[in-house]
Design an enzyme around this catalytic site. Sequence first.
Site, PDB file in Angstrom:
ATOM      1  N   CYS A   2       0.821  -1.237   0.095  1.00 52.45           N
ATOM      2  CA  CYS A   2       0.062   0.170   0.071  1.00 52.45           C
ATOM      3  C   CYS A   2       0.765   1.248   0.189  1.00 52.45           C
ATOM      4  O   CYS A   2       1.759   1.337   0.644  1.00 52.45           O
ATOM      5  CB  CYS A   2      -0.758   0.073   1.185  1.00 52.45           C
ATOM      6  N   ARG A  27       6.067  -0.559  -4.538  1.00 50.79           N
ATOM      7  CA  ARG A  27       5.282  -1.038  -3.382  1.00 50.79           C
ATOM      8  C   ARG A  27       4.640  -2.214  -3.455  1.00 50.79           C
ATOM      9  O   ARG A  27       4.307  -3.181  -2.755  1.00 50.79           O
ATOM     10  CB  ARG A  27       4.906  -0.139  -2.350  1.00 50.79           C
ATOM     11  N   TRP A  75      -2.760  -2.783  -1.878  1.00 48.76           N
ATOM     12  CA  TRP A  75      -2.482  -4.053  -1.930  1.00 48.76           C
ATOM     13  C   TRP A  75      -3.568  -4.738  -1.217  1.00 48.76           C
ATOM     14  O   TRP A  75      -3.640  -4.923   0.194  1.00 48.76           O
ATOM     15  CB  TRP A  75      -1.073  -4.223  -1.468  1.00 48.76           C
ATOM     16  N   ASN A 101      -2.488   2.367   5.438  1.00 50.57           N
ATOM     17  CA  ASN A 101      -1.840   1.121   5.149  1.00 50.57           C
ATOM     18  C   ASN A 101      -1.636   0.430   6.355  1.00 50.57           C
ATOM     19  O   ASN A 101      -1.473   0.943   7.571  1.00 50.57           O
ATOM     20  CB  ASN A 101      -0.594   1.937   4.700  1.00 50.57           C
ATOM     21  N   GLY A 102      -1.673  -0.783   6.343  1.00 52.07           N
ATOM     22  CA  GLY A 102      -1.684  -1.778   7.689  1.00 52.07           C
ATOM     23  C   GLY A 102      -2.789  -2.797   7.527  1.00 52.07           C
ATOM     24  O   GLY A 102      -3.564  -3.045   6.626  1.00 52.07           O
ATOM     25  N   GLU A 481      18.574 -18.369  -2.673  1.00 46.99           N
ATOM     26  CA  GLU A 481      18.319 -16.876  -3.138  1.00 46.99           C
ATOM     27  C   GLU A 481      18.014 -17.216  -4.729  1.00 46.99           C
ATOM     28  O   GLU A 481      17.127 -16.309  -5.253  1.00 46.99           O
ATOM     29  CB  GLU A 481      19.428 -15.973  -2.809  1.00 46.99           C
ATOM     30  N   LYS A 485      14.486 -15.530  -6.315  1.00 44.03           N
ATOM     31  CA  LYS A 485      14.616 -14.695  -7.180  1.00 44.03           C
ATOM     32  C   LYS A 485      13.878 -15.071  -8.472  1.00 44.03           C
ATOM     33  O   LYS A 485      13.471 -14.117  -9.142  1.00 44.03           O
ATOM     34  CB  LYS A 485      16.217 -14.254  -7.824  1.00 44.03           C
ATOM     35  N   GLU A 488      10.099 -15.333  -7.873  1.00 46.05           N
ATOM     36  CA  GLU A 488       9.267 -13.939  -7.779  1.00 46.05           C
ATOM     37  C   GLU A 488       9.004 -13.239  -9.097  1.00 46.05           C
ATOM     38  O   GLU A 488       8.178 -12.523  -9.100  1.00 46.05           O
ATOM     39  CB  GLU A 488       9.594 -13.167  -6.424  1.00 46.05           C
ATOM     40  N   HIS A 504      17.075 -38.026  -1.246  1.00 47.82           N
ATOM     41  CA  HIS A 504      16.039 -38.403  -0.232  1.00 47.82           C
ATOM     42  C   HIS A 504      14.584 -38.055  -0.686  1.00 47.82           C
ATOM     43  O   HIS A 504      13.640 -37.971   0.078  1.00 47.82           O
ATOM     44  CB  HIS A 504      16.358 -37.886   1.069  1.00 47.82           C
ATOM     45  N   LYS A 603       6.933  -4.538  -2.005  1.00 47.13           N
ATOM     46  CA  LYS A 603       8.410  -4.179  -1.650  1.00 47.13           C
ATOM     47  C   LYS A 603       8.597  -4.451  -0.224  1.00 47.13           C
ATOM     48  O   LYS A 603       9.715  -4.899   0.297  1.00 47.13           O
ATOM     49  CB  LYS A 603       8.820  -2.747  -2.303  1.00 47.13           C
TER      50      LYS A 603
END
Length: 608
Positions: A2, A27, A75, A101-102, A481, A485, A488, A504, A603
């Site tokens: 947001c 964001r 968002w 926002n929140g 990582e 990457k 996403e 395994h 973000k």
Amino acid sequence: MCGIVGYIGYEQAAPNLLSGLEKLEYRGYDSAGVCVYDGEKLNVFKAKGKLKILSDMIDGGKAVKGTVGIGHTRWATHGEPSDANSHPHLSDSGKFAVVHNGIIENYIKLKDHLIRRGVKFYSETDTEVIAQLLDYYYTGDIIDTVIKVLSKVNGSYALGIICLDNPDQIIAVRKESPLIIGLGKNENYIASDIPAILEKTRDIYRLDADEIAIITSSDVKIINTDKDEVKKEVQHINWDISAAEKGGYETFMFKEIMEQPKAFRDTINPRIKDNRIVFDEINLTPEQFKSFKKICIVACGSAYHVGVVAKYVFEQTLRIPVEVDVASEFRYRNPIVDDKTLVIVISQSGETADTLAALREAKSYGAYILSIVNVVGSAIANESDDVVYTWAGPEIAVATTKAYSTQLAVVYLLTIYFGDILGTISETEYKKYLSELRLIPDKIEQILKNKEDIQYFASQQFDNRDIFFIGRNLDYALSLEGSLKLKEISYIHSEAYAAGELKHGTISLIEDGTLVVALATHENLFEKTMSNVVEVKSRGAVVLGLTCENHPEIEKSVDFAFYIPKTCDIMLPSLAVIPLQLFAYYVASLKGCDIDKPRNLAKSVTVE
Ligand code: M6R
């Protein structure tokens, strides 16, 4: 997660709001809206989808009269992305407009309470409860009403509020979610982050928890919930404006990948004086450090992956037990932490809700908190005993690259610094590590020069359904990582495995044509990883092998090889991550993905 903006001044508000929201697009959002006071009423315009839809609806803002307004990119958390659920939300009487926002955790209870008293709701959001509560408790005194409403809500919030009875002011308040105030001349701003206002002003206030700002075009007054005035320092932002612009690059992510040598240098150079590592910013004394029985590292996402690297590196060089946890697990697992524990908190934004909560949890047990943070003055930085800033500059792309690299740089600085204190690294090793560290940026540059090799490989492999990353020890930490990457930004299913774990279970997924990225950068584990490569190859996998320049024989075992320069073992992740970032980038680009703003991601994750 947001984005909030607000403008009050002498210019038309709506174009200012749209331009601020555009800077906050990184964001993550799925709808957008603005509310502007037109001299008579609060006019709201909002639309699901990209900001452009909203912008077209109001002719880039030109169609909206008025010099006071608030705007928002949402968002979705509570209620699907839709026009109705977008912010700003108006109270039933039309008197209050709110952006938020929140998350308001007790909104269902509050909403039920209001509905029972006849209040009508128009959305499924938690935010609307705030707008309706403002109406419900309104006494004619806006500040008293805001304070009353804040006393009723639980959760996290950054709020921008306009009231029709006093349209010459914006009220801003925050708890947990970030909010800054931009200070102009006869105009002022509110925003979730600096890029939104950087073109307009470099002087800001950072609001702290439960501070209420009363903002007019010529004044900003900040009070606490007891209505006492709070005196705040103006923070001057000295970023180069180009730091928050694409500067000719197609995407922020690519720009940030290319900025890594500089970001790495900016992070290490100020801390190296006369060939020694000096942390002027650390209060922790050598005696205190020696008293720690263990180190716990907490973080989320890529910052957690830095933590996994740090675990291997610290244990190897400092010989202290290290635990590494994702923050959302740590905070609820009743961790064994006390005043003999050093807790290292890693976060680019310094605002990640779970990481902040984990920090507070550790602090409540008496642990010493050292954080590695990029955003100056952020909540995590403020609440830590010590902060080591990564000087990466603003990172705009959702997928982190330069923040990851600079976090690693700090891990290496700390390793050498702490190793010296504990005497677990010799003077010769100290010098060797330090000189290798200084060479890392040049070596990253060298790798970046060969980016077309990775681009070519990506062009052969971008339509895979599943991609596996394998490696051992630090190469495994890095596989995590590389895999994140890729998934996403390209939306390709991908997993990272400790190479020895494959047989395994996971090896059953390998079939003809499955792509496996095998990391074999460590001399002592090269042969071991190669044996895993042979296992997957014999089941039909296509393998990209990543190793150091001195292992050309890898070409006999893999379909495509990429080489990185040699450095000391512990620092290899700083080099090996670059081709992995590039691979993810080129694959996503070839697939036509929105690289800087991947779907469903934000973000900074300021809600739990
Ligand atoms: O701001 P933080 O470093 O605390 O963020 C943590 C994660 O949300 C972040 O690293 C996320 O995983 C990135 N999108 C990864 O590229």
